[in-house]
Write a protein that holds these residues in place. Sequence first.
Motif, short mmCIF file in Angstrom:
data_model
loop_
_atom_site.label_atom_id
_atom_site.label_comp_id
_atom_site.label_asym_id
_atom_site.label_seq_id
_atom_site.Cartn_x
_atom_site.Cartn_y
_atom_site.Cartn_z
N SER A 85 -1.09 14.83 -20.69
CA SER A 85 -2.42 15.31 -20.29
C SER A 85 -2.43 16.82 -20.18
O SER A 85 -3.39 17.48 -20.61
N CYS A 86 -1.38 17.39 -19.60
CA CYS A 86 -1.29 18.85 -19.47
C CYS A 86 -1.27 19.51 -20.83
O CYS A 86 -2.03 20.45 -21.10
N LEU A 87 -0.41 19.03 -21.72
CA LEU A 87 -0.27 19.65 -23.03
C LEU A 87 -1.57 19.57 -23.83
O LEU A 87 -2.00 20.57 -24.41
N GLU A 88 -2.21 18.41 -23.82
CA GLU A 88 -3.44 18.25 -24.60
C GLU A 88 -4.53 19.20 -24.09
O GLU A 88 -5.25 19.82 -24.87
N THR A 89 -4.63 19.35 -22.77
CA THR A 89 -5.64 20.24 -22.19
C THR A 89 -5.31 21.71 -22.47
O THR A 89 -6.19 22.49 -22.84
#
Length: 165
Positions: A85-89
């Motif tokens: 989730s962090c990477l995609e955002t």
Amino acid sequence: MESVFVTVGTTSFDELVGLLSAGPAVRTIKDLGCRRLVLQIGRGTVAPKPFTSAEFTLEVYRYKDSLKEDIQKADLVISHAGAGSCLETLEAKKPLVVVINEKLMNNHQLELAQKLHQEGHLFYCTCSTLLETLKTMDPSTLKSFPAGQLEKFSAFLDEVVGFQK
């Protein structure tokens, strides 16, 4: 800030979902100028009822094949500290507030959030400090995460979990 997207990934984070669907949080989010709040609630047991009024919409769902569209539409993303989730955002260059699930402290979420915060890429907090973080944060101070640099993110993860290269 027109739209806020909240994701807990495939996990359960009822404390975050419950907090953000309650009156005080909805008021805080509205005060930021938000007219649309989208909650991706994963496998949690807290399932707020969606609603639409003249000035505000709350959308709720459990899972989608991809969160990309919701992230792209959001002016702010509030997320659990899952690496995906962090990477995609971050790669979408969206302001990110990571909320640490204090019940999962042995899964390195805090360390990951701290490292990315130290690098200036996101804000992090706990459920107890989220509303204050939303009121005081300045998204313009965040640094973009270098696009396409999965190696850098992988190095963050390796450092956080103690893997040696």
